[in-house]
Motif scaffolding. Structure first.
Motif, PDB file in Angstrom:
ATOM      1  N   THR A 153      73.110 -89.562  20.965  1.00 15.83           N
ATOM      2  CA  THR A 153      73.499 -88.690  19.861  1.00 15.83           C
ATOM      3  C   THR A 153      74.996 -88.780  19.572  1.00 15.83           C
ATOM      4  O   THR A 153      75.790 -89.167  20.453  1.00 15.83           O
ATOM      5  CB  THR A 153      73.142 -87.228  20.176  1.00 15.83           C
ATOM      6  N   ASP A 154      75.359 -88.397  18.360  1.00 24.38           N
ATOM      7  CA  ASP A 154      76.783 -88.314  18.012  1.00 24.38           C
ATOM      8  C   ASP A 154      77.484 -87.314  18.922  1.00 24.38           C
ATOM      9  O   ASP A 154      78.641 -87.501  19.277  1.00 24.38           O
ATOM     10  CB  ASP A 154      76.962 -87.907  16.549  1.00 24.38           C
ATOM     11  N   HIS A 155      76.770 -86.260  19.312  1.00 22.25           N
ATOM     12  CA  HIS A 155      77.347 -85.255  20.206  1.00 22.25           C
ATOM     13  C   HIS A 155      77.729 -85.898  21.549  1.00 22.25           C
ATOM     14  O   HIS A 155      78.815 -85.642  22.082  1.00 22.25           O
ATOM     15  CB  HIS A 155      76.364 -84.107  20.433  1.00 22.25           C
ATOM     16  N   GLU A 156      76.847 -86.737  22.106  1.00 21.41           N
ATOM     17  CA  GLU A 156      77.156 -87.413  23.382  1.00 21.41           C
ATOM     18  C   GLU A 156      78.367 -88.331  23.231  1.00 21.41           C
ATOM     19  O   GLU A 156      79.236 -88.363  24.101  1.00 21.41           O
ATOM     20  CB  GLU A 156      75.967 -88.241  23.853  1.00 21.41           C
ATOM     21  N   LEU A 157      78.399 -89.088  22.145  1.00 23.71           N
ATOM     22  CA  LEU A 157      79.532 -89.985  21.914  1.00 23.71           C
ATOM     23  C   LEU A 157      80.829 -89.202  21.767  1.00 23.71           C
ATOM     24  O   LEU A 157      81.853 -89.556  22.356  1.00 23.71           O
ATOM     25  CB  LEU A 157      79.281 -90.851  20.684  1.00 23.71           C
ATOM     26  N   HIS A 158      80.787 -88.130  20.991  1.00 21.52           N
ATOM     27  CA  HIS A 158      81.987 -87.308  20.791  1.00 21.52           C
ATOM     28  C   HIS A 158      82.436 -86.670  22.115  1.00 21.52           C
ATOM     29  O   HIS A 158      83.634 -86.661  22.425  1.00 21.52           O
ATOM     30  CB  HIS A 158      81.723 -86.237  19.731  1.00 21.52           C
ATOM     31  N   ALA A 159      81.489 -86.153  22.894  1.00 21.63           N
ATOM     32  CA  ALA A 159      81.834 -85.544  24.185  1.00 21.63           C
ATOM     33  C   ALA A 159      82.471 -86.572  25.111  1.00 21.63           C
ATOM     34  O   ALA A 159      83.430 -86.269  25.829  1.00 21.63           O
ATOM     35  CB  ALA A 159      80.590 -84.929  24.825  1.00 21.63           C
ATOM     36  N   PHE A 160      81.958 -87.805  25.096  1.00 23.30           N
ATOM     37  CA  PHE A 160      82.531 -88.863  25.928  1.00 23.30           C
ATOM     38  C   PHE A 160      83.950 -89.191  25.464  1.00 23.30           C
ATOM     39  O   PHE A 160      84.861 -89.355  26.281  1.00 23.30           O
ATOM     40  CB  PHE A 160      81.644 -90.107  25.888  1.00 23.30           C
TER      41      PHE A 160
END
Length: 89
Positions: free
Chosen positions: A24-31
């Motif tokens: 997800t974009d959320h996972e990428l952003h969190a990383f």
């Protein structure tokens, strides 16, 4: 989704180490927040499609601009899978 990496990954006969799960974009952003920098767009694409993959047999890459340079060997392309030993985080 087609990516610029498809031809190379096909050539190394990649395989997923685990059944792929959507990134997800959320996972990428969190990383990105965790490492303190935005990921290059191409690397984001690669992680989404080819995270947690490996080539069959020995995968080696050379510098096309300098073939005399030492080859780089890659065993696994890390990706997102919480609790898995090849999780990029």
């Amino acid at each position: 989704m087609d990516t610029p990496f498809d031809a190379v990954m096909s050539r190394i006969n990649y395989r997923h180490l685990r059944p792929p799960e959507p990134v997800t974009d959320h996972e990428l952003h969190a990383f990105e927040q965790q490492v303190g920098h935005p990921l290059p767009p191409g690397f984001r694409l690669f992680l989404v499609k080819y995270g947690l993959t490996a080539g069959k047999n020995d995968v080696r890459f050379t510098n096309q601009d300098n073939p005399e340079e030492v080859e780089t060997s890659v065993d696994v392309f890390y990706g997102f899978k919480a609790g898995y030993h090849y999780d990029i985080r």
